[in-house]
Design an enzyme around this catalytic site. Sequence first.
Site, PDB file in Angstrom:
ATOM      1  CE  LYS A  40     -33.742 -21.160   0.702  1.00  0.00           C
ATOM      2  NZ  LYS A  40     -34.087 -22.615   0.687  1.00  0.00           N
ATOM      3  NE  ARG A 114     -40.605 -30.719  -0.412  1.00  0.00           N
ATOM      4  CZ  ARG A 114     -41.282 -31.805  -0.774  1.00  0.00           C
ATOM      5  NH1 ARG A 114     -40.706 -32.977  -0.727  1.00  0.00           N
ATOM      6  NH2 ARG A 114     -42.530 -31.709  -1.181  1.00  0.00           N
ATOM      7  CB  CYS A 138     -41.731 -23.511  -1.777  1.00  0.00           C
ATOM      8  SG  CYS A 138     -40.998 -22.283  -0.688  1.00  0.00           S
ATOM      9  CG  ASP A 328     -34.123 -20.703  -6.781  1.00  0.00           C
ATOM     10  OD1 ASP A 328     -34.913 -20.771  -5.829  1.00  0.00           O
ATOM     11  OD2 ASP A 328     -33.531 -21.697  -7.239  1.00  0.00           O
ATOM     12  CB  VAL A 350     -36.017 -26.219 -12.778  1.00  0.00           C
ATOM     13  CG1 VAL A 350     -35.516 -26.853 -11.477  1.00  0.00           C
ATOM     14  CG2 VAL A 350     -34.832 -25.924 -13.705  1.00  0.00           C
TER      15      VAL A 350
END
EC number: 2.5.1.7
Length: 456
Positions: A40, A114, A138, A328, A350
């Site tokens: 993605k 975004r 998010c 992530d 992060v």
Amino acid sequence: MNTLVDDAKQHGSAVGLTGDRIEIEGGKPLRGRIELKGAKNLVTKAMVAAILGDTPSHLRNVPDISDVRIVRGLLEVHGVRVRESEDGDGLLLDPAEVESAHFADIDAHAGSSRIPILFCGPLLHRLGEAFIPDLGGCRIGDRPIDYHLEVLRNFGALVEKLPSGIRMSAPEGLRGAKVALPYPSVGATEQVLLTAVRADGITELSGAAIEPEIMDLINILQKMGAIISVDTDRVIRIEGVEKLEGYTHRALFDRNEAASWAAAALATEGDIVVGGARQSEMLTFLNVFRKVGGAFEIQDDGIRFYHPGGELKPAIIETDVHPGFMTDWQQPLVVALTKANGVSIVHETVYEQRFGFVDALVDMGASIEVHRECLGGLRCRFGQRNFRHSAVISGPSHLHGADIEVPDLRGGFSHLIAALTAEGRSTVSNVGIIARGYEDFIGKLRKLGADFTLLA
């Protein structure tokens, strides 16, 4: 109902959704094989890069996710012709008739994405102007676009803030710039790359992000005719060129999705082969996965992740930019750590608000405390700013079913894992958000033997 969920429901046949809720009966190991498509975090940027070319581009290994559909819509309102390739594995993108788009059209297609900010450099080169609406994303922390705007100003763009959004122009064209990032931001690095490749002169970017998805974007731009060098000290130099051609490229696999399914295999005591995953891009994750007690087997066409039996072990994890442990990756793995025998610590460096998803885990019986202090040794931007960015997980915990609402993409997939692991029945709502980054996750759950029902 937010735009992402509406999109997922609108394209229900593609993402496997007929409603916005899933009822899951937990306690069943996930077993089987799934296949990954492109990342993605690379595919959507590669689609934007096609605007820079004077000829069509062919992007292969494209996932059917809502973020891709959002970018496709944004490209089409700007005059880019987008169609599926004959083999159904990719997209053909023809930018021959690029044109300006109205705020309302951009806003309608962007939703809370975004991505529009990354259109600005390419559109300034092609049209001399660009427009973007207010941007969302998010709810995992402060992700302002001000630095993107400052970067564009450095290249010579004129920025005008309007009530409906932001208008940019470049009446004298864009020129190379010297840019120093205070933090290796992926988005800011992408902004510089997409703007610098056709700017007049040389651009030097220091403090750049060097994630595999960034390197694959550089591969694409080089195929198009760009001149880009990457030094070992996070310095990227781009020599601007007058024109670029289209590209043909197979997108890098989605390592974040691979890590999510790996965590699901571990948490449910399952055995999942993730087709398309590669060892080199997941080196750091694989080390932590093994330390926690998971097992893996590197295959020619993927990686097998499985629970080998016995107790899981606690771990100390600190997220960081590549080549560190990806932010992530931590959310799905936290669910597995609730099963570990002992105390685990996760220090998030992060995104400052990435632990919002643990409230649901606590409701399900997990023992997790979130602290403002930096519980780790890495340099951290959040320690003196009162952000709850360190988590202490005590285990093993026996999770029980609950009603859960998905807060964001990775947190949402983590909630799915928790529901699959828990004893009893859980109802997970707002699952359309998960379709942003996980292609056909419903079909994959079904293929792996999960026990669930889609609710209207």
